[in-house]
Design an enzyme around this catalytic site. Sequence first.
Site, PDB file in Angstrom:
ATOM      1  N   GLY A 256       0.816  -1.215   0.000  1.00 25.38           N
ATOM      2  CA  GLY A 256       0.000   0.000   0.000  1.00 25.38           C
ATOM      3  C   GLY A 256       0.846   1.260   0.000  1.00 25.38           C
ATOM      4  O   GLY A 256       0.652   2.152  -0.837  1.00 25.38           O
ATOM      5  N   ILE A 257       1.804   1.354   0.915  1.00 30.62           N
ATOM      6  CA  ILE A 257       2.612   2.574   1.014  1.00 30.62           C
ATOM      7  C   ILE A 257       3.674   2.603  -0.087  1.00 30.62           C
ATOM      8  O   ILE A 257       3.937   3.656  -0.689  1.00 30.62           O
ATOM      9  CB  ILE A 257       3.236   2.682   2.423  1.00 30.62           C
ATOM     10  CG1 ILE A 257       2.116   2.835   3.473  1.00 30.62           C
ATOM     11  CG2 ILE A 257       4.209   3.849   2.502  1.00 30.62           C
ATOM     12  CD1 ILE A 257       2.593   2.840   4.910  1.00 30.62           C
TER      13      ILE A 257
ATOM     14  N   ASP B  15      10.021  -6.279  -4.764  1.00 31.98           N
ATOM     15  CA  ASP B  15       9.164  -6.933  -3.774  1.00 31.98           C
ATOM     16  C   ASP B  15       9.384  -8.438  -3.899  1.00 31.98           C
ATOM     17  O   ASP B  15       9.739  -8.937  -4.968  1.00 31.98           O
ATOM     18  CB  ASP B  15       7.681  -6.593  -4.036  1.00 31.98           C
ATOM     19  CG  ASP B  15       6.825  -6.719  -2.788  1.00 31.98           C
ATOM     20  OD1 ASP B  15       6.409  -5.672  -2.245  1.00 31.98           O
ATOM     21  OD2 ASP B  15       6.574  -7.863  -2.345  1.00 31.98           O
TER      22      ASP B  15
ATOM     23  N   ASP C  81      14.014 -10.490  -2.458  1.00 30.66           N
ATOM     24  CA  ASP C  81      13.815 -10.634  -1.008  1.00 30.66           C
ATOM     25  C   ASP C  81      14.913  -9.829  -0.323  1.00 30.66           C
ATOM     26  O   ASP C  81      16.097 -10.103  -0.506  1.00 30.66           O
ATOM     27  CB  ASP C  81      13.902 -12.113  -0.608  1.00 30.66           C
ATOM     28  CG  ASP C  81      13.565 -12.317   0.864  1.00 30.66           C
ATOM     29  OD1 ASP C  81      13.858 -11.407   1.687  1.00 30.66           O
ATOM     30  OD2 ASP C  81      13.023 -13.374   1.198  1.00 30.66           O
TER      31      ASP C  81
ATOM     32  N   TYR D  16       7.441  -5.682  16.645  1.00 26.84           N
ATOM     33  CA  TYR D  16       7.433  -4.770  15.489  1.00 26.84           C
ATOM     34  C   TYR D  16       8.107  -3.450  15.848  1.00 26.84           C
ATOM     35  O   TYR D  16       8.964  -2.933  15.113  1.00 26.84           O
ATOM     36  CB  TYR D  16       5.983  -4.539  15.054  1.00 26.84           C
ATOM     37  CG  TYR D  16       5.827  -3.471  13.996  1.00 26.84           C
ATOM     38  CD1 TYR D  16       6.206  -3.707  12.681  1.00 26.84           C
ATOM     39  CD2 TYR D  16       5.296  -2.216  14.321  1.00 26.84           C
ATOM     40  CE1 TYR D  16       6.052  -2.719  11.717  1.00 26.84           C
ATOM     41  CE2 TYR D  16       5.142  -1.236  13.356  1.00 26.84           C
ATOM     42  CZ  TYR D  16       5.525  -1.493  12.052  1.00 26.84           C
ATOM     43  OH  TYR D  16       5.392  -0.516  11.090  1.00 26.84           O
TER      44      TYR D  16
ATOM     45  N   LYS E 104      11.510  -1.446  14.384  1.00 29.39           N
ATOM     46  CA  LYS E 104      11.482  -0.119  13.770  1.00 29.39           C
ATOM     47  C   LYS E 104      12.393   0.866  14.513  1.00 29.39           C
ATOM     48  O   LYS E 104      12.956   1.780  13.896  1.00 29.39           O
ATOM     49  CB  LYS E 104      10.048   0.404  13.717  1.00 29.39           C
ATOM     50  CG  LYS E 104       9.183  -0.369  12.727  1.00 29.39           C
ATOM     51  CD  LYS E 104       9.741  -0.250  11.313  1.00 29.39           C
ATOM     52  CE  LYS E 104       8.841  -0.834  10.260  1.00 29.39           C
ATOM     53  NZ  LYS E 104       9.347  -0.618   8.885  1.00 29.39           N
TER      54      LYS E 104
ATOM     55  N   VAL F 151      -1.410   4.573   8.952  1.00 28.04           N
ATOM     56  CA  VAL F 151      -1.615   5.079   7.589  1.00 28.04           C
ATOM     57  C   VAL F 151      -2.848   4.413   6.974  1.00 28.04           C
ATOM     58  O   VAL F 151      -3.017   3.191   7.085  1.00 28.04           O
ATOM     59  CB  VAL F 151      -0.382   4.758   6.709  1.00 28.04           C
ATOM     60  CG1 VAL F 151      -0.578   5.332   5.302  1.00 28.04           C
ATOM     61  CG2 VAL F 151       0.896   5.300   7.330  1.00 28.04           C
TER      62      VAL F 151
ATOM     63  N   THR G 276      -3.804   2.903   4.366  1.00 27.12           N
ATOM     64  CA  THR G 276      -3.526   2.151   3.144  1.00 27.12           C
ATOM     65  C   THR G 276      -4.882   1.700   2.581  1.00 27.12           C
ATOM     66  O   THR G 276      -5.883   1.693   3.308  1.00 27.12           O
ATOM     67  CB  THR G 276      -2.669   0.922   3.468  1.00 27.12           C
ATOM     68  OG1 THR G 276      -3.352   0.162   4.474  1.00 27.12           O
ATOM     69  CG2 THR G 276      -1.293   1.319   3.978  1.00 27.12           C
TER      70      THR G 276
END
Length: 278
Positions: free
Chosen positions: A17-18, A37, A89, A182, A186, A215, A217
């Site tokens: 999405g982003i 990707d 990857d 997560y 980050k 966000v 998305t």
Amino acid sequence: MTASPTRTALVTGGAGGIGRGIARALLAAGLRVILADRDASAVAEAAAELNAEAAAERSAGRTAERGAALRAASGAAHGDDRARPLVLDISDAAAAARAFAALDPEGGVDVLVNNAGILSVHGAVTELAPDAYRSILEVNAVGTFTMIQAFARHRITAGGGGAIVNISSIGGRQPTPGMGAYESSKAAVDSITRWAAIELAAHGIRVNAVAPGPVLTPMLAAEMPEGSPARVGWAARIPLGDLARVEDIALAVAFLAGPGAAHITGVSLPVDGGQLLT
Ligand code: NAD
């Protein structure tokens, strides 16, 4: 006067999405974009969509129907396409080095956007399996490091210069229960940003990050339409009153990748509607 050569950006997670929004903003800024990707079919579809949009603008103006645009794009010569898919990857260091080397004959890559990431590992600190924690660090932290290393070697061999924009998250600074795996991955991205910035400045390579809050998305926007209880609940936490749009993130990335940020390196810019202030 000769025209300056077109710059090329590689956007990881370009099928998401982003990533797709970032690619769109960089195309609008005049760059060529490689969408990288690990999802082969999704990244091919993303590149086709972006080229279709460009074809629609070229041939029939902004009002062209999306279907007609897709037909135009599928018939367009490959050489006209400014968005190209690449299956990669980011955890595979050898594949990353090969990807940059393969682009050398076309002038190489000037801008790297490390956007690929996984968001799906959740669990309390007393519950989460160490292997689950390793799996998210492997993509979000090690993958980002791996791409920076391969890109920096590529740029230094080419004589230096270039820009990196990493996508971290305000979660790296503001904890939410259950999200620590997560969030710590980050926080590592923000730290890697400063590490690479201080070392690569001597080569003229700038390294910055954009740290989004939540966000909208396409997936999240569908799950949380405007006015829904979930959307209202999220928005209440954000001083500017709503979640970020994909374009908000993409325009910040385009700025940090571009000439307007020529004297900026080592920053992680929150794009969060003020959520970090709360
Ligand atoms: P998304 O899941 O839509 O897209 C992520 C993309 O990364 C996918 O296309 C996926 O195939 C790709 N990917 C995952 N692992 C990969 C790997 N090892 N190699 C190559 N590609 C890989 O997610 P998104 O919401 O678009 O998020 C993009 C980035 O923004 C992520 O880094 C995410 O952590 C960050 N972010 C998102 C939000 C949000 O609210 N969506 C908020 C803050 C930060």
